[in-house]
Scaffold this motif. Sequence first.
Motif, PDB file in Angstrom:
ATOM      1  N   MET A 182     -82.700  17.716-139.990  1.00 26.47           N
ATOM      2  CA  MET A 182     -82.374  16.408-139.424  1.00 26.47           C
ATOM      3  C   MET A 182     -83.678  15.637-139.258  1.00 26.47           C
ATOM      4  N   ARG A 183     -83.841  14.597-140.037  1.00 27.63           N
ATOM      5  CA  ARG A 183     -85.115  13.882-140.080  1.00 27.63           C
ATOM      6  C   ARG A 183     -85.252  12.860-138.944  1.00 27.63           C
ATOM      7  N   GLU A 184     -85.011  13.312-137.740  1.00 24.57           N
ATOM      8  CA  GLU A 184     -85.192  12.469-136.547  1.00 24.57           C
ATOM      9  C   GLU A 184     -85.237  13.376-135.333  1.00 24.57           C
ATOM     10  N   PRO A 185     -85.727  12.891-134.187  1.00 27.02           N
ATOM     11  CA  PRO A 185     -85.739  13.708-132.976  1.00 27.02           C
ATOM     12  C   PRO A 185     -84.317  14.113-132.579  1.00 27.02           C
ATOM     13  N   GLN A 186     -84.202  15.224-131.894  1.00 25.92           N
ATOM     14  CA  GLN A 186     -82.895  15.743-131.498  1.00 25.92           C
ATOM     15  C   GLN A 186     -82.163  14.736-130.628  1.00 25.92           C
ATOM     16  N   GLU A 187     -80.901  14.509-130.955  1.00 24.94           N
ATOM     17  CA  GLU A 187     -80.087  13.499-130.275  1.00 24.94           C
ATOM     18  C   GLU A 187     -78.679  14.071-130.085  1.00 24.94           C
ATOM     19  N   PRO A 188     -78.099  14.008-128.874  1.00 21.66           N
ATOM     20  CA  PRO A 188     -76.835  14.703-128.571  1.00 21.66           C
ATOM     21  C   PRO A 188     -75.671  14.349-129.499  1.00 21.66           C
ATOM     22  N   VAL A 189     -75.487  13.058-129.806  1.00 21.81           N
ATOM     23  CA  VAL A 189     -74.347  12.658-130.642  1.00 21.81           C
ATOM     24  C   VAL A 189     -74.477  13.224-132.048  1.00 21.81           C
ATOM     25  N   GLU A 190     -75.679  13.082-132.637  1.00 24.39           N
ATOM     26  CA  GLU A 190     -75.882  13.590-133.992  1.00 24.39           C
ATOM     27  C   GLU A 190     -75.762  15.113-134.016  1.00 24.39           C
ATOM     28  N   GLU A 191     -76.205  15.772-132.945  1.00 21.22           N
ATOM     29  CA  GLU A 191     -76.096  17.230-132.894  1.00 21.22           C
ATOM     30  C   GLU A 191     -74.634  17.664-132.860  1.00 21.22           C
ATOM     31  N   LYS A 192     -73.805  16.963-132.093  1.00 18.31           N
ATOM     32  CA  LYS A 192     -72.376  17.295-132.058  1.00 18.31           C
ATOM     33  C   LYS A 192     -71.740  17.102-133.424  1.00 18.31           C
ATOM     34  N   LYS A 193     -72.147  16.050-134.138  1.00 22.51           N
ATOM     35  CA  LYS A 193     -71.585  15.789-135.461  1.00 22.51           C
ATOM     36  C   LYS A 193     -71.931  16.910-136.439  1.00 22.51           C
ATOM     37  N   ILE A 194     -73.205  17.281-136.500  1.00 25.23           N
ATOM     38  CA  ILE A 194     -73.610  18.292-137.480  1.00 25.23           C
ATOM     39  C   ILE A 194     -73.003  19.646-137.136  1.00 25.23           C
ATOM     40  N   ARG A 195     -72.908  19.983-135.851  1.00 26.72           N
ATOM     41  CA  ARG A 195     -72.322  21.267-135.473  1.00 26.72           C
ATOM     42  C   ARG A 195     -70.826  21.309-135.789  1.00 26.72           C
ATOM     43  N   PHE A 196     -70.150  20.187-135.633  1.00 30.48           N
ATOM     44  CA  PHE A 196     -68.722  20.157-135.974  1.00 30.48           C
ATOM     45  C   PHE A 196     -68.529  20.371-137.478  1.00 30.48           C
ATOM     46  N   LEU A 197     -69.336  19.704-138.288  1.00 32.61           N
ATOM     47  CA  LEU A 197     -69.205  19.839-139.743  1.00 32.61           C
ATOM     48  C   LEU A 197     -69.568  21.250-140.190  1.00 32.61           C
ATOM     49  N   ILE A 198     -70.566  21.848-139.575  1.00 32.34           N
ATOM     50  CA  ILE A 198     -70.946  23.227-139.916  1.00 32.34           C
ATOM     51  C   ILE A 198     -69.798  24.177-139.616  1.00 32.34           C
ATOM     52  N   ARG A 199     -69.212  24.044-138.429  1.00 30.47           N
ATOM     53  CA  ARG A 199     -68.114  24.929-138.061  1.00 30.47           C
ATOM     54  C   ARG A 199     -66.901  24.727-138.970  1.00 30.47           C
ATOM     55  N   LEU A 200     -66.685  23.510-139.408  1.00 33.06           N
ATOM     56  CA  LEU A 200     -65.503  23.206-140.206  1.00 33.06           C
ATOM     57  C   LEU A 200     -65.633  23.698-141.648  1.00 33.06           C
ATOM     58  N   PHE A 201     -66.830  23.568-142.243  1.00 31.81           N
ATOM     59  CA  PHE A 201     -66.970  23.822-143.673  1.00 31.81           C
ATOM     60  C   PHE A 201     -67.842  25.020-144.054  1.00 31.81           C
TER      61      PHE A 201
END
Length: 233
Positions: A182-201
């Motif tokens: 993730m080419r930006e500092p850690q951010e709660p909304v973006e973290e929730k998005k990437i974790r959801f996609l990881i779990r799904l696919f």
Amino acid sequence: MAESNQIWAPYLMMLQQEKDLSRIHYVVKNNRVSPYLELQAESLHGNGTYEDGRARLDVNPYVRFFSIFDPLLTADDLGYEEFEQALADIMLHYLADLDIKMGMCRHDFYICLLMRDLERGVYGGLEELSVFTKMERRVIAEWLLTFYHTGDGPCSLSGAVHALLPICVIYIREGEEFVFYMREPQEPVEEKKIRFLIRLFLPLACSGTIHWTKTYGVLGYEETTQMEDFILA
């Protein structure tokens, strides 16, 4: 058919913008339908106004819906104008929704069913799902349908991440370990998005690691092994 004769056009625009559909109000043109049909405008809807957070759209229902509205609306002042306007508004909302559904193909229905299942929690992660907009959830459903068609989890994961998180680059190490940079500092909304996609696919046999701003060098990917930008390991 001209856009001005498509009752669903403004309805669909509000859907895409995730606005409250109850705030669009269809007003029978000129507040009264003329008995002289040849004097009616050729467009189903014309100028609209937006005030008090509500959109009001002038509509001439005789253009497309003569058989429906002719028995309901009258040019005579019988004292039921408020009732006629409310009835016309309800009917036109229903017809706009029906117009949208009639234009749907089998693919669209599958997408709607998958979106419904996502929002019902069938796939879990309702907290993470809540940070996605409605249009983003449709993108997720599109890639979920692709996964069901192809069985290719990594490809579907890569496509969904590219569409929804363009700041993310995926590296696959030895075919089993996925590195999400993730080419930006850690951010709660973006973290929730990437974790959801990881779990799904992400395939169960694979592991995934998320790195923010900085990441480890990945063999075979020269862009990750620049000393001034990344930590080598």
